[in-house]
Design a protein around this motif. Sequence first.
Motif, short mmCIF file in Angstrom:
data_model
loop_
_atom_site.label_atom_id
_atom_site.label_comp_id
_atom_site.label_asym_id
_atom_site.label_seq_id
_atom_site.Cartn_x
_atom_site.Cartn_y
_atom_site.Cartn_z
N LEU A 81 0.83 -1.20 0.00
CA LEU A 81 0.00 0.00 0.00
C LEU A 81 0.87 1.26 0.00
N ALA A 82 1.95 1.24 0.80
CA ALA A 82 2.82 2.41 0.85
C ALA A 82 3.41 2.68 -0.53
N GLY A 83 3.89 1.61 -1.17
CA GLY A 83 4.50 1.78 -2.49
C GLY A 83 3.48 2.21 -3.53
N ALA A 84 2.26 1.65 -3.42
CA ALA A 84 1.23 2.00 -4.39
C ALA A 84 0.87 3.47 -4.26
N LEU A 85 0.81 3.94 -3.03
CA LEU A 85 0.48 5.35 -2.80
C LEU A 85 1.56 6.25 -3.39
N ALA A 86 2.82 5.88 -3.13
CA ALA A 86 3.92 6.69 -3.66
C ALA A 86 3.87 6.72 -5.19
N SER A 87 3.60 5.56 -5.80
CA SER A 87 3.57 5.52 -7.25
C SER A 87 2.36 6.25 -7.81
N LEU A 88 1.30 6.31 -6.98
CA LEU A 88 0.12 7.05 -7.42
C LEU A 88 0.48 8.53 -7.58
N ILE A 89 1.28 9.04 -6.64
CA ILE A 89 1.73 10.43 -6.76
C ILE A 89 2.50 10.58 -8.07
N PHE A 90 3.42 9.64 -8.30
CA PHE A 90 4.23 9.68 -9.52
C PHE A 90 3.33 9.66 -10.76
N SER A 91 2.36 8.74 -10.77
CA SER A 91 1.48 8.62 -11.94
C SER A 91 0.70 9.90 -12.16
N PHE A 92 0.19 10.44 -11.07
CA PHE A 92 -0.63 11.64 -11.21
C PHE A 92 0.20 12.77 -11.81
N ILE A 93 1.41 12.95 -11.31
CA ILE A 93 2.21 14.08 -11.78
C ILE A 93 2.71 13.85 -13.21
N THR A 94 3.07 12.61 -13.54
CA THR A 94 3.61 12.40 -14.89
C THR A 94 2.52 12.17 -15.92
N THR A 95 1.52 11.36 -15.58
CA THR A 95 0.52 11.01 -16.58
C THR A 95 -0.56 12.08 -16.70
N THR A 96 -1.08 12.52 -15.57
CA THR A 96 -2.17 13.49 -15.62
C THR A 96 -1.63 14.91 -15.78
N LEU A 97 -0.61 15.25 -14.98
CA LEU A 97 -0.10 16.62 -15.05
C LEU A 97 1.07 16.75 -16.03
N ARG A 98 1.47 15.65 -16.64
CA ARG A 98 2.39 15.68 -17.78
C ARG A 98 3.77 16.23 -17.46
N ALA A 99 4.23 16.00 -16.25
CA ALA A 99 5.57 16.50 -15.91
C ALA A 99 6.62 15.51 -16.39
N ASN A 100 7.86 15.95 -16.36
CA ASN A 100 8.97 15.13 -16.79
C ASN A 100 9.16 13.92 -15.86
N GLN A 101 9.26 12.74 -16.45
CA GLN A 101 9.34 11.51 -15.63
C GLN A 101 10.63 11.41 -14.85
N ASN A 102 11.73 11.83 -15.46
CA ASN A 102 13.03 11.73 -14.78
C ASN A 102 13.03 12.52 -13.48
N VAL A 103 12.63 13.79 -13.60
CA VAL A 103 12.71 14.65 -12.42
C VAL A 103 11.68 14.21 -11.39
N THR A 104 10.48 13.81 -11.85
CA THR A 104 9.47 13.37 -10.89
C THR A 104 9.97 12.13 -10.15
N GLY A 105 10.63 11.23 -10.89
CA GLY A 105 11.18 10.04 -10.24
C GLY A 105 12.22 10.41 -9.20
N LEU A 106 13.09 11.37 -9.54
CA LEU A 106 14.10 11.79 -8.57
C LEU A 106 13.44 12.41 -7.35
N ALA A 107 12.38 13.21 -7.60
CA ALA A 107 11.66 13.82 -6.49
C ALA A 107 11.08 12.74 -5.59
N LEU A 108 10.55 11.70 -6.22
CA LEU A 108 9.96 10.61 -5.44
C LEU A 108 11.05 9.89 -4.64
#
Lengths: 329, 368
Positions: A81-108
Amino acid sequence: MTAIDTLVLLLIAAITYGTPLLYGTLGEILTEKSGNLNLGVEGIMFMGGAFGLGGVYYCEKLLGTPSGIAAVGIALLCAFLAGALASLIFSFITTTLRANQNVTGLALAIFGTGVGQFAGEMMRVRAGGYVTVSNELKAVFTGSPFPQFLKDIPYVGQLLFGNSHFFYIGVLFAVLMHLFLKKTRRGLYLRAVGENPATADSAGISVTRYKYLATVIGGGISAIGGVVYIVTTAGCTWNNEGLSGVGWLAVALVIFCLWRPLSALWGSVLFGALMILYMRLQIAFIPTELYKILPYVVTVVVLILSSLRNNKEKQPPEGLGLAYFREDR
Amino acid sequence: MDERIKSPLLRLEKRSKSSIKPVYAWMIRLGSILVALLLGCIAMGLAGCNPIRAYGTMLDGALGNAAFRQQTVKKAVPLLGCALAIAPCFKMRFWNIGAEGQITAGALAATFVVRLLASKYEGDSASLPLLLLMALAAMLLGGLWALIPGFFKAKWNTNETLFTLMMNYIIIGVVAWLQAGPWEARQGRIAQFPQVAWLPKVEGVHCGWIIVLLLVFLVHIYMRHTKQGYEIAVIGDSLRTAQYAGMNVGRIMMRTMFLSGAISGLVGFILCSGATNTLSKDIAGGVGFTSITVAWLSQLNAFAMVAISLMLGILTKGADTLQTVMNVPAAISDIIIGLLLFCMLGCEFFINYRLILRKKSRKGGDGA
């Protein structure tokens, strides 16, 4: 002790240390198959470790010692659940808000490491210095699900049947993921989304849904690696340093395994061996501190070698790391 | 599209670059920073302390008196320097996350020079020739350490993210070995530098802050007003355009990586000569990673980096104080930094796109 005994012991230890890597790698394979490059595995595994341990610890404290299977299940679930939640943030920012995946991953990676350490430290402060589970549970986590007589088979007994529950569950995950990706329609759709989202979209596949689901589930699986590390090799106590680097090795291992779940099995055991070789196989003229960087050197070599090959079968998903916007076509 | 025909409840419209004023764009970004700080309150609440008091403690611990302020600046200096190093790489879409290792490499080279030459310089005050030699060696090794992944990226398109990252662990392992072995003075530590190798202090802080402020101008000019800076921007925007225009992409990549590593190496020199006066495997202490945040939060704008690095300096120094005063784990600073990045990354969406509701059209950009 004979050479074979030494080798068997080394392999068993390699499996123990490789199991967290196995989960990290499997999760990231699923994520990358959808075309998302989630570099936050390091943070995800920290979160999985802290929350998985927290789940088991508080569960034991409030409800009494759970039975073997339940304890393993709680650890897996909390970490997932913890990992799924973290990845949900990643998905939301990259897929929905269209941010750069590299930087979002580093932020995560930064965020998750922070959350994991924060939660681990908080548990320690609340508990007054030391968080650990009962010895019964420790035995459950490191014990194997198989009966004793199988383990007593000479040489191969311990090797095949003496590993922790988590290793066998990981093997099961790898096989299931392989079957899912290669033998099912949904697996085919997922691969299509990762290879060429525009084509998948025109074929009526919901790119967004597949990306979200694969990333969230993949992140959950990666996070399990964190709790596996904590409850098997770290003795069920939280430490801030132990997990560092494991998540990044997992990301590298995905490339090493050519995005194949079954290859992740031996790949993670191999890297598990590299991680502990300095303890098991001392060589006089190599100082320990230099020996410890072996897995990282091997990873660099692997990265170089894998970039040299030009085989069409051995390439990453074509759309990996690229955002897909329907309007931008 | 005609709006009266069935349109979705919420749709997006891409803004053209000129349709949003820079002032509004920066206001959205500022708003997102506020949102991140608000989200940080949740973490503090979970830790069982009053968020307002916690932020107050952090501010007080970072800026409360002259000594605290000096420490905050000390924390901000390497962040700023390293963000300046990373900026050209990121502009080029080359994901160099090896600054941590390049700092360590620089510090290693500087320490090597000290061990080799310091006995030749006498006296109690800093010796300029020695410091210059140290800085030069640091820049050289830092640059070379970055050049290795740059070379393989240019030649065979080797994954640079993981490569640079692994280079961190390798050089840190080498320093760990030196620290416990050949260079050990006592108890697993390397001896302190003689005073000739200390960066002199200006206004109570080692003069590294002057060096990085100078760098701000240099990097700004390099990125915005030189041919090389332009080439970097073109490669970042469109690799194919660069190739079509006849740029030697591989060479530019290697050159940029060397430059980036050299600046990181210089930061390593500043850290070991100015801040710690010795070398240890923790010399970089996460600066390489946090500075990625600084670079990205400031949109790779060299001047914005000064403000952002100070902000993160306040945040990390404040988190240290928070740990001692209110028993909140210092990892809170990582959480807030992560949240800041998430919000900043997310808010770009509201700068680039306009949300349009079905009935009345309305400007988006509430900065969530």
